[in-house]
Design a protein around this motif. Sequence first.
Motif, PDB file in Angstrom:
ATOM      1  N   GLU A 135       0.872  -1.116   0.056  1.00  0.00           N
ATOM      2  CA  GLU A 135      -0.199  -0.123  -0.002  1.00  0.00           C
ATOM      3  C   GLU A 135       0.894   1.411   0.004  1.00  0.00           C
ATOM      4  N   ILE A 136       2.069   1.120   0.736  1.00  0.00           N
ATOM      5  CA  ILE A 136       3.005   2.295   0.675  1.00  0.00           C
ATOM      6  C   ILE A 136       3.436   2.588  -0.706  1.00  0.00           C
ATOM      7  N   LYS A 137       3.960   1.323  -1.355  1.00  0.00           N
ATOM      8  CA  LYS A 137       4.633   1.465  -2.685  1.00  0.00           C
ATOM      9  C   LYS A 137       3.713   1.836  -3.782  1.00  0.00           C
ATOM     10  N   LEU A 138       2.456   1.660  -3.532  1.00  0.00           N
ATOM     11  CA  LEU A 138       1.459   2.060  -4.617  1.00  0.00           C
ATOM     12  C   LEU A 138       1.166   3.586  -4.358  1.00  0.00           C
ATOM     13  N   GLU A 139       1.470   4.197  -3.145  1.00  0.00           N
ATOM     14  CA  GLU A 139       1.153   5.851  -3.292  1.00  0.00           C
ATOM     15  C   GLU A 139       2.624   6.316  -3.725  1.00  0.00           C
ATOM     16  N   LEU A 140       3.789   5.516  -3.116  1.00  0.00           N
ATOM     17  CA  LEU A 140       4.975   6.209  -3.569  1.00  0.00           C
ATOM     18  C   LEU A 140       5.325   6.394  -5.295  1.00  0.00           C
ATOM     19  N   ASP A 141       4.930   5.261  -5.693  1.00  0.00           N
ATOM     20  CA  ASP A 141       5.251   5.039  -7.295  1.00  0.00           C
ATOM     21  C   ASP A 141       4.409   6.339  -7.721  1.00  0.00           C
ATOM     22  N   ALA A 142       3.196   6.495  -7.534  1.00  0.00           N
ATOM     23  CA  ALA A 142       2.369   7.420  -8.063  1.00  0.00           C
ATOM     24  C   ALA A 142       2.774   8.764  -7.669  1.00  0.00           C
ATOM     25  N   TYR A 143       3.421   8.927  -6.564  1.00  0.00           N
ATOM     26  CA  TYR A 143       3.687  10.485  -6.302  1.00  0.00           C
ATOM     27  C   TYR A 143       5.264  10.727  -6.922  1.00  0.00           C
ATOM     28  N   THR A 144       5.908   9.792  -7.056  1.00  0.00           N
ATOM     29  CA  THR A 144       7.350  10.147  -7.491  1.00  0.00           C
ATOM     30  C   THR A 144       7.210   9.954  -9.102  1.00  0.00           C
ATOM     31  N   ASP A 145       6.165   9.446  -9.645  1.00  0.00           N
ATOM     32  CA  ASP A 145       5.822   9.576 -11.062  1.00  0.00           C
ATOM     33  C   ASP A 145       5.503  11.176 -11.379  1.00  0.00           C
ATOM     34  N   ARG A 146       5.080  11.776 -10.640  1.00  0.00           N
ATOM     35  CA  ARG A 146       4.897  13.282 -10.735  1.00  0.00           C
ATOM     36  C   ARG A 146       5.822  13.979 -10.098  1.00  0.00           C
ATOM     37  N   PHE A 147       6.366  13.794  -9.250  1.00  0.00           N
ATOM     38  CA  PHE A 147       7.527  14.357  -8.597  1.00  0.00           C
ATOM     39  C   PHE A 147       8.751  13.713  -8.337  1.00  0.00           C
ATOM     40  N   PRO A 148       9.561  13.355  -9.276  1.00  0.00           N
ATOM     41  CA  PRO A 148      10.408  12.425  -9.412  1.00  0.00           C
ATOM     42  C   PRO A 148      11.803  12.739  -8.571  1.00  0.00           C
ATOM     43  N   ASN A 149      11.977  13.943  -8.248  1.00  0.00           N
ATOM     44  CA  ASN A 149      13.211  14.117  -7.588  1.00  0.00           C
ATOM     45  C   ASN A 149      13.006  14.755  -6.012  1.00  0.00           C
ATOM     46  N   THR A 150      11.725  14.305  -5.617  1.00  0.00           N
ATOM     47  CA  THR A 150      11.214  14.752  -4.286  1.00  0.00           C
ATOM     48  C   THR A 150      12.405  13.913  -3.247  1.00  0.00           C
ATOM     49  N   ARG A 151      12.356  14.841  -2.036  1.00  0.00           N
ATOM     50  CA  ARG A 151      12.975  14.517  -0.941  1.00  0.00           C
ATOM     51  C   ARG A 151      12.163  14.165   0.188  1.00  0.00           C
ATOM     52  N   SER A 152      12.613  13.280   1.360  1.00  0.00           N
ATOM     53  CA  SER A 152      11.822  13.225   2.389  1.00  0.00           C
ATOM     54  C   SER A 152      12.487  13.326   3.732  1.00  0.00           C
ATOM     55  N   TYR A 153      11.729  13.617   4.526  1.00  0.00           N
ATOM     56  CA  TYR A 153      12.218  13.998   6.296  1.00  0.00           C
ATOM     57  C   TYR A 153      11.297  12.820   6.992  1.00  0.00           C
ATOM     58  N   ARG A 154      12.029  11.970   7.821  1.00  0.00           N
ATOM     59  CA  ARG A 154      11.367  10.946   8.587  1.00  0.00           C
ATOM     60  C   ARG A 154      11.014  11.515   9.984  1.00  0.00           C
ATOM     61  N   VAL A 155       9.807  11.381  10.526  1.00  0.00           N
ATOM     62  CA  VAL A 155       9.583  11.746  11.972  1.00  0.00           C
ATOM     63  C   VAL A 155       9.099  10.467  12.429  1.00  0.00           C
ATOM     64  N   PHE A 156       9.837   9.858  13.367  1.00  0.00           N
ATOM     65  CA  PHE A 156       9.553   8.884  14.397  1.00  0.00           C
ATOM     66  C   PHE A 156       9.159   9.393  15.678  1.00  0.00           C
ATOM     67  N   VAL A 157       7.855   8.746  16.145  1.00  0.00           N
ATOM     68  CA  VAL A 157       7.345   9.042  17.162  1.00  0.00           C
ATOM     69  C   VAL A 157       7.033   8.092  18.181  1.00  0.00           C
ATOM     70  N   THR A 158       7.433   8.056  19.472  1.00  0.00           N
ATOM     71  CA  THR A 158       7.123   6.961  20.536  1.00  0.00           C
ATOM     72  C   THR A 158       6.735   7.789  21.634  1.00  0.00           C
ATOM     73  N   ASP A 159       6.459   6.967  22.605  1.00  0.00           N
ATOM     74  CA  ASP A 159       5.948   7.442  24.111  1.00  0.00           C
ATOM     75  C   ASP A 159       7.101   6.975  24.881  1.00  0.00           C
ATOM     76  N   PRO A 160       7.201   7.517  26.003  1.00  0.00           N
ATOM     77  CA  PRO A 160       8.261   7.665  26.808  1.00  0.00           C
ATOM     78  C   PRO A 160       8.783   6.164  27.653  1.00  0.00           C
TER      79      PRO A 160
END
Length: 260
Positions: A135-160
Amino acid sequence: MRIIILGNKGGVGKSTVGLLLAKRLCELGKTVLLVDRDQIGYASWLVGIKRKGLIASVVDREEGDYFVEKRIGSGNLQVLKFYGDGPRLREDVRLIISDPKLKRAFSQRYQEVLSLGHDFIILDNKSTTFPSNEEIKLELDAYTDRFPNTRSYRVFVTDPFQLNIENTISFARKLNEEEVLHNLPVRVVGQTLVINMIPTTRMEEMRNLVKELGNLFSSVIFIPFLDELFSFKGSIDQLPEVDEINDLVTLIQRVEMFPE
């Protein structure tokens, strides 16, 4: 830039952090597309999307009511309910991937949303999400088809809780390994660990706990437990100001403007 909200466990505040980031960026005059990929659909619910998400609407061949646009501050918030329709997700994605007509319909509908334009896209994910998930690859392929040089920033969230922090760190390392192994079509330019809902009496303990992380994360953000966030049920523009989120937005904007 793609801002990817990730976590190893549910209930740690991933959606809330994504919403806070979106709100702050909108207040700075940005157009933000928030893609709700959490199976609970909390962000979608807050903006009034109560029906099927994009994936389910495509499979059921319905027009759907999965997109809302809302003015916040001097910016513009777009919310897309990507999915959030319970256990049918895996079968829906399998049907789209295996049926060329459904896949074209999905791509066309998603491209219609992307064509509206945005400065940032924030992707709120269910727990333990990898780019290789169908399901992630489906979205990612469609997005990068339109924006092929996109960059990403990851935000990992956890509790204490220490175990959850350790599992989230392990999850981040596995994601970094997958990025190298699979040659993903996006370049990750930074990642932050957000430790959320920290009791004030444990703040110093949390700071000491993550001192040995090395260069795995660009930064670590410590968000105290806030009653007004824990029980929040209002509209997105009523979310409280959180200084730590403002600091994270500043960091992300700096990376966007001056990538290494």
